[in-house]
Design an enzyme around this catalytic site. Sequence first.
Site, PDB file in Angstrom:
ATOM      1  N   ASP A  82       0.875  -1.177   0.000  1.00 38.38           N
ATOM      2  CA  ASP A  82       0.000   0.000   0.000  1.00 38.38           C
ATOM      3  C   ASP A  82       0.909   1.222   0.000  1.00 38.38           C
ATOM      4  O   ASP A  82       1.721   1.396   0.909  1.00 38.38           O
ATOM      5  CB  ASP A  82      -0.883  -0.022   1.242  1.00 38.38           C
ATOM      6  CG  ASP A  82      -1.984   1.014   1.196  1.00 38.38           C
ATOM      7  OD1 ASP A  82      -1.819   2.041   0.506  1.00 38.38           O
ATOM      8  OD2 ASP A  82      -3.009   0.810   1.856  1.00 38.38           O
ATOM      9  N   HIS A 133      -2.362  15.309 -10.044  1.00 38.92           N
ATOM     10  CA  HIS A 133      -2.630  13.900 -10.333  1.00 38.92           C
ATOM     11  C   HIS A 133      -1.698  13.320 -11.397  1.00 38.92           C
ATOM     12  O   HIS A 133      -1.459  12.114 -11.416  1.00 38.92           O
ATOM     13  CB  HIS A 133      -4.101  13.704 -10.699  1.00 38.92           C
ATOM     14  CG  HIS A 133      -4.988  13.839  -9.508  1.00 38.92           C
ATOM     15  ND1 HIS A 133      -5.227  12.805  -8.647  1.00 38.92           N
ATOM     16  CD2 HIS A 133      -5.658  14.903  -9.013  1.00 38.92           C
ATOM     17  CE1 HIS A 133      -6.018  13.208  -7.672  1.00 38.92           C
ATOM     18  NE2 HIS A 133      -6.301  14.496  -7.871  1.00 38.92           N
ATOM     19  N   ASP A 159       0.122   9.825 -10.995  1.00 38.80           N
ATOM     20  CA  ASP A 159       0.184   8.784 -12.028  1.00 38.80           C
ATOM     21  C   ASP A 159       1.627   8.399 -12.321  1.00 38.80           C
ATOM     22  O   ASP A 159       1.954   7.221 -12.496  1.00 38.80           O
ATOM     23  CB  ASP A 159      -0.491   9.259 -13.321  1.00 38.80           C
ATOM     24  CG  ASP A 159      -2.003   9.361 -13.189  1.00 38.80           C
ATOM     25  OD1 ASP A 159      -2.558   8.904 -12.162  1.00 38.80           O
ATOM     26  OD2 ASP A 159      -2.624   9.920 -14.118  1.00 38.80           O
ATOM     27  N   ASP A 174      -3.913   2.548  -4.979  1.00 45.14           N
ATOM     28  CA  ASP A 174      -2.495   2.591  -4.631  1.00 45.14           C
ATOM     29  C   ASP A 174      -2.058   1.281  -3.976  1.00 45.14           C
ATOM     30  O   ASP A 174      -1.129   1.246  -3.187  1.00 45.14           O
ATOM     31  CB  ASP A 174      -2.189   3.789  -3.724  1.00 45.14           C
ATOM     32  CG  ASP A 174      -2.872   3.707  -2.367  1.00 45.14           C
ATOM     33  OD1 ASP A 174      -3.749   2.834  -2.177  1.00 45.14           O
ATOM     34  OD2 ASP A 174      -2.530   4.512  -1.482  1.00 45.14           O
ATOM     35  N   ARG A 204      13.807  -4.837  -0.205  1.00 43.19           N
ATOM     36  CA  ARG A 204      14.114  -4.277  -1.524  1.00 43.19           C
ATOM     37  C   ARG A 204      12.908  -3.542  -2.106  1.00 43.19           C
ATOM     38  O   ARG A 204      13.051  -2.512  -2.756  1.00 43.19           O
ATOM     39  CB  ARG A 204      14.597  -5.381  -2.463  1.00 43.19           C
ATOM     40  CG  ARG A 204      15.966  -5.925  -2.037  1.00 43.19           C
ATOM     41  CD  ARG A 204      16.433  -7.037  -2.924  1.00 43.19           C
ATOM     42  NE  ARG A 204      16.821  -6.489  -4.226  1.00 43.19           N
ATOM     43  CZ  ARG A 204      16.945  -7.216  -5.319  1.00 43.19           C
ATOM     44  NH1 ARG A 204      16.701  -8.511  -5.311  1.00 43.19           N
ATOM     45  NH2 ARG A 204      17.307  -6.662  -6.456  1.00 43.19           N
TER      46      ARG A 204
END
Length: 173
Positions: A89, A102, A106, A132, A152
């Site tokens: 998340d 936005h 993106d 997301d 990682r």
Amino acid sequence: MEEQLLKRVDFSADNTAGSEELERYVIDLESQIRNMKAELDELRPLSEMAVVDSLTGLSNRYCFDTRSSLEQKRLLDDSAYSMALFVLDLDNLKVINDTFGHDAGDRALRGVATSIKKLLRTADACCRVGGDEFVVIASDCGRESCERLARRLRTVVSRVEGPWEEGTLRVSV
């Protein structure tokens, strides 16, 4: 497209249809094949839309559902098999959207997708399952490998470049 099936013609030696009818028959078949190929070419993008997230190019929720079912079956069938499922998340995406717009959000999502794909092996999968939210399925992944991969993943996400400071974009795994 309405199907127009060709009539079957017997071109065996005892048929007197002749070479002209045979030639017309072959031309009609070739025409049908060209039409079918054109239809398939038109449908291919729709097929891809059903399984690929258009913003990130990652597999979508449908692919995740399908792949996770296959992985569950494999786990039940093969006691030696191991896998890992990472739910990611993104943190601060709303801040990036609100601060930089936005388009920047993106860009962050595409950057995360690209960075994650570079980390994964061919057998692994990354799917975007929500705004997301991403899921990584890592096949044949033991505990130590899982821990390394999680670290990682956090590192590469924090390094995604944009108009924000490095480290602003983070991920909870």
